[in-house]
Motif scaffolding. Structure first.
Motif, mmCIF file in Angstrom:
data_model
loop_
_atom_site.group_PDB
_atom_site.id
_atom_site.type_symbol
_atom_site.label_atom_id
_atom_site.label_comp_id
_atom_site.label_asym_id
_atom_site.label_seq_id
_atom_site.Cartn_x
_atom_site.Cartn_y
_atom_site.Cartn_z
ATOM 1 N N SER A 121 0.873 -1.297 -0.015
ATOM 2 C CA SER A 121 0.058 0.102 0.196
ATOM 3 C C SER A 121 0.827 1.048 0.015
ATOM 4 O O SER A 121 0.230 2.258 -0.063
ATOM 5 C CB SER A 121 -1.025 -0.035 1.162
ATOM 6 N N LEU A 122 2.206 1.143 0.210
ATOM 7 C CA LEU A 122 3.127 2.317 0.252
ATOM 8 C C LEU A 122 4.217 2.185 -0.877
ATOM 9 O O LEU A 122 4.654 1.292 -1.340
ATOM 10 C CB LEU A 122 3.833 2.590 1.585
ATOM 11 N N SER B 93 12.059 2.399 1.521
ATOM 12 C CA SER B 93 13.280 2.597 1.722
ATOM 13 C C SER B 93 13.868 3.424 2.931
ATOM 14 O O SER B 93 14.723 3.392 3.845
ATOM 15 C CB SER B 93 13.934 3.100 0.392
ATOM 16 N N ASP B 94 13.001 4.535 3.159
ATOM 17 C CA ASP B 94 13.199 5.374 4.413
ATOM 18 C C ASP B 94 12.772 4.526 5.463
ATOM 19 O O ASP B 94 13.546 4.550 6.529
ATOM 20 C CB ASP B 94 12.437 6.529 3.915
ATOM 21 N N ARG C 229 6.810 7.239 12.241
ATOM 22 C CA ARG C 229 7.355 8.002 10.724
ATOM 23 C C ARG C 229 6.184 8.879 10.338
ATOM 24 O O ARG C 229 4.961 8.385 10.507
ATOM 25 C CB ARG C 229 7.867 7.202 10.159
ATOM 26 N N ASN C 230 6.542 10.077 9.753
ATOM 27 C CA ASN C 230 5.060 10.730 9.233
ATOM 28 C C ASN C 230 4.276 9.806 8.311
ATOM 29 O O ASN C 230 3.099 9.899 8.308
ATOM 30 C CB ASN C 230 5.784 11.824 8.441
ATOM 31 N N ILE C 231 4.986 9.216 7.259
ATOM 32 C CA ILE C 231 4.274 8.461 6.384
ATOM 33 C C ILE C 231 3.297 7.374 6.952
ATOM 34 O O ILE C 231 2.108 6.978 6.538
ATOM 35 C CB ILE C 231 5.094 7.851 5.355
ATOM 36 N N VAL C 232 3.849 7.021 8.066
ATOM 37 C CA VAL C 232 3.004 5.476 8.733
ATOM 38 C C VAL C 232 1.903 6.527 9.556
ATOM 39 O O VAL C 232 0.769 5.973 9.534
ATOM 40 C CB VAL C 232 3.944 4.921 9.631
ATOM 41 N N GLU C 233 2.344 7.554 10.288
ATOM 42 C CA GLU C 233 0.966 8.322 10.901
ATOM 43 C C GLU C 233 -0.006 8.756 9.924
ATOM 44 O O GLU C 233 -1.067 8.466 10.209
ATOM 45 C CB GLU C 233 1.746 9.479 11.804
ATOM 46 N N ASN C 234 0.574 9.428 8.828
ATOM 47 C CA ASN C 234 -0.498 9.859 7.884
ATOM 48 C C ASN C 234 -1.299 8.917 7.328
ATOM 49 O O ASN C 234 -2.563 9.407 6.963
ATOM 50 C CB ASN C 234 0.154 10.745 6.750
ATOM 51 N N GLU D 158 1.248 -1.887 6.175
ATOM 52 C CA GLU D 158 -0.057 -1.638 5.547
ATOM 53 C C GLU D 158 -0.915 -0.711 5.974
ATOM 54 O O GLU D 158 -1.242 -0.626 7.308
ATOM 55 C CB GLU D 158 -0.669 -3.201 5.409
ATOM 56 N N SER D 159 -1.509 0.117 5.028
ATOM 57 C CA SER D 159 -2.337 1.238 5.344
ATOM 58 C C SER D 159 -3.632 0.660 5.404
ATOM 59 O O SER D 159 -4.023 -0.070 4.346
ATOM 60 C CB SER D 159 -2.200 2.480 4.554
ATOM 61 N N PRO D 160 -4.488 0.602 6.234
ATOM 62 C CA PRO D 160 -5.875 0.263 6.169
ATOM 63 C C PRO D 160 -6.885 1.054 5.440
ATOM 64 O O PRO D 160 -8.137 0.787 5.155
ATOM 65 C CB PRO D 160 -6.560 0.092 7.556
ATOM 66 N N ARG D 161 -6.098 2.310 4.931
ATOM 67 C CA ARG D 161 -7.182 3.134 4.065
ATOM 68 C C ARG D 161 -6.576 3.473 2.744
ATOM 69 O O ARG D 161 -7.463 3.643 1.790
ATOM 70 C CB ARG D 161 -7.083 4.642 4.965
#
Length: 414
Positions: free
Chosen positions: A201-202, A208-209, A247-252, A274-277
């Motif tokens: 999902s990302l 990599s970050d 991390r921002n990408i995980v939180e957002n 994995e993002s549920p959204r």
């Protein structure tokens, strides 16, 4: 007579170090010692007892046993041994019981591994104070190995991979003594960590970050015993999860993080994010073996909806840009995840406003994958591939609409 008894006692003492046999006429049992030292003391005396000639009168054998015990067990007063008819009971008492203190020296460890070590040893001090009760300091001259074995037995299940080092400090003024217990890491040690981050999902650029953050987040376990790290595997996985969760990408994206850690000298940390959204994927592809296909760029953006009858549904848009004529194909569809790797979907493709049915069997790194599309006009498009790493996949591609229907496609995940 005393000299003769001393010589005989020395001979029996040498025999005690060389021979341990099963009792021929009873066993020696000691009363008045701590259990952790009693076993080794009885073992030595039983070796002496079994070496005595059975023709020697019992009283002489008991007298000789007392003499040997006095030579062996410094710090203890040996009482008159008692013959029960089958065994010998040897009462002893400490000649100089002192007040003991125990200092557990914690190694210098980075946070939070220092907290793990503290929790593993926080009750060791009280256990050792109990074990040293009424033990004279002179006894550690012959029972030091037994004491070390006792400490290893107490701490071993919680501190595997740590060697015990003991030091005794005597307070000449106060009449007490302090036992310092230190721990040293033993081989094998965790020398390096190989992290992987996988996500459907990302984008790979964000993965990599996250991979770099995962490796730096697990730095505290480098140099620690593999066995001890294995005991704290769940704590290591939680430490890794927290290093990614902030991390921002995980939180957002409200992504869920799951980490599997495999302790070894070259340890592995495999994270699934994995993002549920949302689902965001981008790729660049190049074709070989065909004149009908040109390099292309692709973007997939999806919004996951609430589970529908137990199926995870995603509404998505997909855009594919050909670098030949900059022609753009867009696909609007919905897909359902029936199993973690199995998806079914339907999409409307432009230009042409054609409906396609679609099936995916996804694959992680070092795994094969498969996908196929069927149009409402019975045309077929499919690919069978293998993910070499996080960035590159090689795929056997088929499109019924092309003159060169078969081709090799290299897909670079962005």
């Amino acid at each position: 007579m005393v000299k003769r008894c001393g010589a005989v006692a020395a001979a029996f003492l040498a025999a005690a170090l060389l021979f341990v046999g099963s009792p021929l006429y009873g066993a020696v049992k000691i009363k008045g010692m701590q259990p952790w030292m009693q076993g080794s003391a009885e073992k030595s005396l039983n070796a002496v007892w079994q070496e005595m000639e059975s023709t020697v009168p019992l009283a002489d054998r008991l007298s000789m046993l007392t003499l040997v015990a006095e030579r062996l067990f410094l710090g203890y007063s040996i009482k008159t041994p008692q013959w029960s008819g089958t065994d010998v009971l040897l009462p002893v008492s400490s000649t100089n019981p002192i007040l003991w203190q125990v200092h557990v020296i914690q190694p210098v460890l980075p946070y939070p591994t220092d907290q793990w070590f503290y929790e593993d040893t926080k009750d060791l001090q009280s256990q050792l104070l109990k074990a040293l009760d009424q033990v004279p300091v002179e006894a550690l001259g012959w029972a030091d190995m037994a004491l070390k074995q006792e400490i290893e037995a107490l701490s071993g299940p919680r501190l595997p991979g740590w060697d015990v080092s003991l030091q005794v400090q005597i307070d000449s003024e106060g009449g007490g003594a302090t036992l310092n217990v230190a721990f040293l890491p033993q081989q094998p040690l965790v020398l390096a960590i190989t992290p992987t981050v996988q996500s459907s999902s990302l984008p790979v650029a964000f993965q990599s970050d996250l991979k770099d953050n995962l490796q730096s987040g697990l730095f505290p376990v480098i140099g620690l015993p593999v066995q001890w790290v294995d005991v704290h595997k769940k704590e290591v996985e939680e430490l890794a999860r927290q290093s990614l969760a902030g991390r921002n990408i995980v939180e957002n994206s409200k992504a869920q993080v799951d980490v599997a850690f495999k302790p070894s000298q070259i340890a592995k940390a495999d994270a699934v994010v994995e993002s549920p959204r949302f689902t965001i994927q981008a790729w660049a592809a190049a074709y070989g073996g065909t004149d009908d296909r040109y390099p292309e760029l692709g973007l997939h953006v999806g919004r996951k909806a609430l589970p529908l009858s137990g199926w995870d549904v995603e509404l998505y848009g997909e855009w594919i840009l050909s670098t030949n004529d900059w022609g753009l194909e867009s696909r609007w569809g919905a897909r359902w995840r029936y199993f973690p790797r199995l998806l079914f979907g339907v999409e409307l493709a432009y230009p042409g406003e054609e409906i396609w049915w679609r099936f995916w069997l996804t694959g992680k790194v070092k795994q094969p994958y498969f996908w196929v599309r069927f149009s409402e006009n019975s045309e077929k498009n499919m690919g069978v591939g293998y993910r070499l790493n996080e960035f590159l996949s090689i795929e056997l591609h088929y499109d019924e609409r092309d003159d060169d229907q078969w081709s090799i496609r290299a897909v670079g995940n962005l």
